[in-house]
Design a protein around this motif. Sequence first.
Motif, mmCIF file in Angstrom:
data_model
loop_
_atom_site.group_PDB
_atom_site.id
_atom_site.type_symbol
_atom_site.label_atom_id
_atom_site.label_comp_id
_atom_site.label_asym_id
_atom_site.label_seq_id
_atom_site.Cartn_x
_atom_site.Cartn_y
_atom_site.Cartn_z
ATOM 1 N N VAL A 425 0.859 -1.181 0.000
ATOM 2 C CA VAL A 425 0.000 0.000 0.000
ATOM 3 C C VAL A 425 0.895 1.231 0.000
ATOM 4 C CG1 VAL A 425 -1.746 1.313 1.247
ATOM 5 C CG2 VAL A 425 -1.899 -1.193 1.152
ATOM 6 N N ALA A 426 0.846 1.999 -1.083
ATOM 7 C CA ALA A 426 1.714 3.169 -1.216
ATOM 8 C C ALA A 426 1.066 4.431 -0.670
ATOM 9 C CB ALA A 426 2.078 3.372 -2.687
ATOM 10 N N HIS A 427 -0.248 4.539 -0.784
ATOM 11 C CA HIS A 427 -0.972 5.729 -0.309
ATOM 12 C C HIS A 427 -2.348 5.299 0.180
ATOM 13 C CE1 HIS A 427 1.969 8.378 -2.332
ATOM 14 N NE2 HIS A 427 1.862 7.553 -3.359
ATOM 15 N N THR A 428 -2.876 6.039 1.133
ATOM 16 C CA THR A 428 -4.263 5.884 1.567
ATOM 17 C C THR A 428 -4.915 7.257 1.551
ATOM 18 O OG1 THR A 428 -3.805 3.954 2.948
ATOM 19 C CG2 THR A 428 -5.810 5.194 3.426
ATOM 20 N N LEU A 429 -5.990 7.364 0.793
ATOM 21 C CA LEU A 429 -6.726 8.623 0.682
ATOM 22 C C LEU A 429 -8.025 8.526 1.468
ATOM 23 C CD1 LEU A 429 -6.405 9.216 -3.186
ATOM 24 C CD2 LEU A 429 -4.841 9.962 -1.375
ATOM 25 N N ARG A 430 -8.440 9.664 2.014
ATOM 26 C CA ARG A 430 -9.759 9.779 2.646
ATOM 27 C C ARG A 430 -10.430 11.019 2.064
ATOM 28 N NH1 ARG A 430 -7.120 6.756 6.474
ATOM 29 N NH2 ARG A 430 -8.443 5.127 7.430
ATOM 30 N N PRO A 431 -11.099 10.851 0.922
ATOM 31 C CA PRO A 431 -11.613 12.013 0.185
ATOM 32 C C PRO A 431 -12.590 12.875 0.979
ATOM 33 C CG PRO A 431 -11.656 10.036 -1.168
ATOM 34 C CD PRO A 431 -11.345 9.591 0.221
ATOM 35 N N MET A 432 -13.520 12.233 1.684
ATOM 36 C CA MET A 432 -14.473 12.947 2.535
ATOM 37 C C MET A 432 -14.601 12.134 3.820
ATOM 38 S SD MET A 432 -17.390 14.131 -0.287
ATOM 39 C CE MET A 432 -18.329 15.171 0.850
ATOM 40 N N PRO A 433 -13.810 12.458 4.840
ATOM 41 C CA PRO A 433 -13.779 11.649 6.058
ATOM 42 C C PRO A 433 -15.178 11.372 6.601
ATOM 43 C CG PRO A 433 -12.047 13.288 6.117
ATOM 44 C CD PRO A 433 -12.884 13.596 4.904
ATOM 45 N N GLY A 434 -15.409 10.103 6.913
ATOM 46 C CA GLY A 434 -16.697 9.686 7.454
ATOM 47 C C GLY A 434 -17.713 9.285 6.400
ATOM 48 N N LEU A 451 -13.308 9.233 -8.610
ATOM 49 C CA LEU A 451 -13.681 8.444 -7.436
ATOM 50 C C LEU A 451 -15.048 8.880 -6.935
ATOM 51 C CD1 LEU A 451 -11.469 7.455 -4.451
ATOM 52 C CD2 LEU A 451 -13.548 8.728 -3.995
ATOM 53 N N SER A 452 -15.859 7.919 -6.506
ATOM 54 C CA SER A 452 -17.192 8.200 -5.978
ATOM 55 C C SER A 452 -17.171 8.291 -4.462
ATOM 56 C CB SER A 452 -18.176 7.092 -6.384
ATOM 57 O OG SER A 452 -18.411 7.082 -7.764
ATOM 58 N N VAL A 453 -17.837 9.295 -3.930
ATOM 59 C CA VAL A 453 -18.169 9.324 -2.506
ATOM 60 C C VAL A 453 -19.641 8.967 -2.410
ATOM 61 C CG1 VAL A 453 -18.321 10.686 -0.407
ATOM 62 C CG2 VAL A 453 -16.387 11.006 -1.974
ATOM 63 N N TRP A 454 -19.890 7.761 -1.903
ATOM 64 C CA TRP A 454 -21.190 7.102 -1.981
ATOM 65 C C TRP A 454 -22.057 7.555 -0.812
ATOM 66 C CZ3 TRP A 454 -20.631 1.917 -4.728
ATOM 67 C CH2 TRP A 454 -21.863 1.421 -5.128
ATOM 68 N N ASP A 455 -22.586 8.777 -0.917
ATOM 69 C CA ASP A 455 -23.364 9.368 0.161
ATOM 70 C C ASP A 455 -24.417 10.278 -0.461
ATOM 71 O OD1 ASP A 455 -23.085 9.827 3.358
ATOM 72 O OD2 ASP A 455 -23.722 11.692 2.405
ATOM 73 N N THR A 456 -25.504 10.486 0.282
ATOM 74 C CA THR A 456 -26.541 11.385 -0.216
ATOM 75 C C THR A 456 -25.955 12.755 -0.531
ATOM 76 O OG1 THR A 456 -28.211 10.214 1.076
ATOM 77 C CG2 THR A 456 -28.775 12.421 0.303
ATOM 78 N N ASP A 457 -25.089 13.239 0.344
ATOM 79 C CA ASP A 457 -24.352 14.479 0.092
ATOM 80 C C ASP A 457 -22.945 14.119 -0.363
ATOM 81 O OD1 ASP A 457 -26.469 16.199 0.910
ATOM 82 O OD2 ASP A 457 -25.994 15.726 2.982
ATOM 83 N N GLY A 458 -22.885 13.303 -1.390
ATOM 84 C CA GLY A 458 -21.610 12.803 -1.875
ATOM 85 C C GLY A 458 -21.073 13.627 -3.029
#
Length: 497
Positions: A425-434, A451-458
């Motif tokens: 694992v070279a990198h870990t991203l957290r595009p929208m924490p939580g 990349l998708s942030v799979w949230d209603t407010d995504g």
Amino acid sequence: MRLIPFALLMLCGAVQAAPEAVSLEQAGVLYEQHCQSCHGANRLGGAGPALLPESLSRIKPDEARAVIHNGRPASQMAAFGDRLNPAQIDALVSYLYQPAATPPTWSDADIRASHRILTDVDALPSTPQHSADPLNLFVVVEAGNHHVRVLDGDHFEELANFQSHFALHGGPKFSPDGRFVYFASRDGWISVYDLHNLTMIAEVRAGLNTRNLAVSNDGRWVLVGNYLPGNLVLLDARDLSLVKHIPTLGADGTQSRVSAVYTAPPRDSFVVALKDVKEAWEISYAGEPDFQPRRIEAADFLDDFSFTPDYRYLLATSRKALGGQVIDLDTGKAVTDIPLPGMPHLGSGIYWKRGGNWVFATPNVSKGLISVLDLQSWKLIKEIPTEGPGFFMRSHLNSPYAWTDVFFGPNNDAVHLIDKQTLEVAHTLRPMPGKNAAHVEFTNDGRYALLSVWDTDGALIVYDAKTLKEIKRIPMNKPSGKYNVGNKIEYAEGTSH
């Protein structure tokens, strides 16, 4: 759902004042009163989606309760919390998750009756009527509001936005020239959309609960795999008219659901996995085909599969199996077992060259690891630990990384970038924490990763694939997947098929 007479509202109010247990029989009456006009007399769907257990398998009962109580924003689904008390809603949910008293059927006549031509394709220009690169378009499924967006993959601007059928399931598939995209909804609706003219062409309901579809690499046929009724439905790719249905009966006569269907371009065939019998099928569409299946005996019930790069071998697994199996499509024989713990999601597995040899990597929906296999020896090279079970993997020929989510569990806001040569694992991203981060797709040249942030407010987040700098963030309501036309029709390395 329709409004009910004032007298019934008064009656419901009286019942709400003193809620009591509600029987399934009474729940059936509630369904007739409040739901039938939109969802059909037999729960087969109408203006609203089908409400059968098979159609609701991905919706938890608590979510169904919330939808009945609160409705769905930006849809025809009204809120019934002011008309039904908690006991009535609980009983209605239980009723919806019960199998129908009479097993539902969907005949050739039903399929033909549902068929609609929406646009005369012969009257449309055959060249793109927009300035975007037709091979670098993205088709984005926005699951939260049941819409599809078409994006220009060079500028990430929206070209079209239209409503889809409820709960599109499985990745959309494309015609070999990239002009047409085909969608399948969970409750059986198949649609074809013209990306050159940005218009819907036709639709048909091929089943009651659909697994996925595949398009032949000659652009002539669409094959649909159904859970309900358990069968295959062959459509003319041009207008989705019915050609024939193919019963999915095992060699011993056992009726089976369809786990998955994909096209194998070098073989000019469809490959089908059956869920309830230990068989895979290959169905040739070369020349003037008769679409008779070639039966391949499997060592287990098949739930998921992928191909090797040359499409000779099938990598298959079952949710009941402790591992997987390799099937030689040329000989029709099982070659070996492969050591895959947990529940590997082979349909999202990808392959790439490492040290001159092909390797295959698959996420796992029950364990926090990525399994990497050598495609010559079938040996497990490495298990790469992740922060949780994952669902999707993606890469590109021009990317040094394989991107994988950890879709399930408390760390689902993370995305790992795995070095394809060191397998670390070279990198870990957290595009929208939580918020759940999932499903990456690359532009056709591999320069950008979406990349998708799979949230209603995504959101759909665009990254520079080399520097990992965020380029753009497009707000969206649960963008469940996005698909690049060029990568898909080229069956590009790093893209699942």
